[in-house]
Write a protein that holds these residues in place. Sequence first.
Motif, mmCIF file in Angstrom:
data_model
loop_
_atom_site.group_PDB
_atom_site.id
_atom_site.type_symbol
_atom_site.label_atom_id
_atom_site.label_comp_id
_atom_site.label_asym_id
_atom_site.label_seq_id
_atom_site.Cartn_x
_atom_site.Cartn_y
_atom_site.Cartn_z
ATOM 1 N N ASP A 104 0.888 -1.159 0.000
ATOM 2 C CA ASP A 104 0.000 0.000 0.000
ATOM 3 C C ASP A 104 0.930 1.214 0.000
ATOM 4 N N PHE A 105 0.896 1.968 -1.070
ATOM 5 C CA PHE A 105 1.899 3.014 -1.261
ATOM 6 C C PHE A 105 1.732 4.225 -0.339
ATOM 7 N N GLU A 106 0.555 4.339 0.280
ATOM 8 C CA GLU A 106 0.346 5.449 1.223
ATOM 9 C C GLU A 106 0.969 5.120 2.583
ATOM 10 N N LEU A 107 1.169 3.839 2.841
ATOM 11 C CA LEU A 107 1.706 3.424 4.147
ATOM 12 C C LEU A 107 3.233 3.456 4.134
ATOM 13 N N THR A 108 3.813 3.494 5.336
ATOM 14 C CA THR A 108 5.278 3.522 5.433
ATOM 15 C C THR A 108 5.834 2.119 5.191
ATOM 16 N N ALA A 109 7.163 2.068 5.040
ATOM 17 C CA ALA A 109 7.834 0.776 4.831
ATOM 18 C C ALA A 109 7.556 -0.144 6.021
ATOM 19 N N ARG A 110 7.638 0.425 7.226
ATOM 20 C CA ARG A 110 7.395 -0.355 8.446
ATOM 21 C C ARG A 110 5.992 -0.989 8.419
ATOM 22 N N VAL A 146 9.137 6.236 6.026
ATOM 23 C CA VAL A 146 8.815 6.994 4.809
ATOM 24 C C VAL A 146 7.709 6.233 4.062
ATOM 25 N N PRO A 147 6.677 6.956 3.566
ATOM 26 C CA PRO A 147 5.644 6.254 2.777
ATOM 27 C C PRO A 147 6.263 5.635 1.522
ATOM 28 N N LEU A 148 5.745 4.506 1.160
ATOM 29 C CA LEU A 148 6.328 3.751 0.050
ATOM 30 C C LEU A 148 6.268 4.497 -1.282
ATOM 31 N N LYS A 149 5.300 5.440 -1.382
ATOM 32 C CA LYS A 149 5.197 6.186 -2.655
ATOM 33 C C LYS A 149 6.466 7.007 -2.903
ATOM 34 N N PHE A 151 9.462 5.821 -2.346
ATOM 35 C CA PHE A 151 10.569 4.896 -2.612
ATOM 36 C C PHE A 151 10.795 4.775 -4.114
ATOM 37 N N SER A 152 12.044 4.546 -4.496
ATOM 38 C CA SER A 152 12.314 4.247 -5.909
ATOM 39 C C SER A 152 11.868 2.806 -6.170
ATOM 40 N N SER A 153 11.738 2.432 -7.456
ATOM 41 C CA SER A 153 11.297 1.061 -7.747
ATOM 42 C C SER A 153 12.316 0.048 -7.218
ATOM 43 N N GLY A 154 13.589 0.425 -7.234
ATOM 44 C CA GLY A 154 14.624 -0.469 -6.703
ATOM 45 C C GLY A 154 14.457 -0.696 -5.206
ATOM 46 N N MET A 155 14.130 0.385 -4.482
ATOM 47 C CA MET A 155 13.935 0.254 -3.025
ATOM 48 C C MET A 155 12.713 -0.618 -2.730
ATOM 49 N N GLN A 156 11.660 -0.432 -3.529
ATOM 50 C CA GLN A 156 10.456 -1.263 -3.332
ATOM 51 C C GLN A 156 10.780 -2.734 -3.583
ATOM 52 N N ALA A 157 11.577 -2.975 -4.632
ATOM 53 C CA ALA A 157 11.928 -4.354 -4.975
ATOM 54 C C ALA A 157 12.751 -4.995 -3.859
ATOM 55 N N ARG A 158 13.651 -4.189 -3.272
ATOM 56 C CA ARG A 158 14.488 -4.706 -2.187
ATOM 57 C C ARG A 158 13.627 -5.140 -1.018
#
Length: 244
Positions: A104-110, A146-149, A151-158
């Motif tokens: 969910d891109f509005e939520l943080t990584a945590r 930080v909200p996932l939106k 993040f770069s695509s690489g960070m999301q993939a990680r």
Amino acid sequence: MDKNTAVKIENVSMMFNMASEKIYSIKEYFIKLVSGKLYFQEFWALRDISFEIKKGEIFGIIGLNGAGKSTLLKIIAGVLKPTMGRVYVNGTMAPLIELGAGFDFELTARENIFLNGAILGYSRKFMKEKFDEIVEFAELRDFLDVPLKNFSSGMQARLGFAIATIVDPDILIVDEILAVGDFHFQEKCERRINSMLEKGTTIVMVSHSIDQIERMCQRVLWLEKGRMKMIGNAKEVCEAYRNS
Ligand SMILES: Nc1ncnc2c1ncn2[C@@H]1O[C@H](COP(=O)(O)OP(=O)(O)OP(=O)(O)O)[C@@H](O)[C@H]1O
């Protein structure tokens, strides 16, 4: 099914219904539906696919854009039910869903770590235990809130890869996810995949990096417009694909 087989695909075909003209709103959709003016075109994304993946094998799927690779992975993962044919899977599976599918891109990584854990069926307690390991592997400690939106695509993939590989499933599905990470992270993923292989995990991967498929996989299936073009030893199939 043979006890040494992890996945068996038998005469699988997949048909999608595609609206033959563009529909711009739900209102327009319903008007067309009710007035009988909604036309669909049948589109066969996969046709008569049959093959087996052995336990402990690392198996690659290659092909041009639209060849049907992701559709086939979704069928193996049980996300899509084939229009025709049968799929047998022997063992537990951790699908490495498409980039961002479980986020969910509005939520943080945590928050997304716990959300993804829940989607994958893990308890909150288990995710708490694994939290540090995930953050460590993804190297995202400074970005946890930080909200996932952002993040770069690489960070999301990680983050996606780190979450999907916290347990050793019998079968791991890797969809193109390695392509977006940087060189350093790709190496790290390859090491983790190899260590999972050593522990007996079966791996099914799709990548546009033919070098990576050739380097990592034992056998490869080449799909062309939804049909099996070639299957066999990774070197031979990749070579033929490059020369096509
Ligand atoms: N839900 C859907 N509805 C309609 N058509 C779909 C759907 N999903 C996939 N398709 C179509 O099926 C075909 C195969 O798509 P798929 O995503 O499996 O290809 P791919 O080989 O993974 O491509 P890429 O390399 O671009 O990721 C494409 O033509 C696509 O437009």
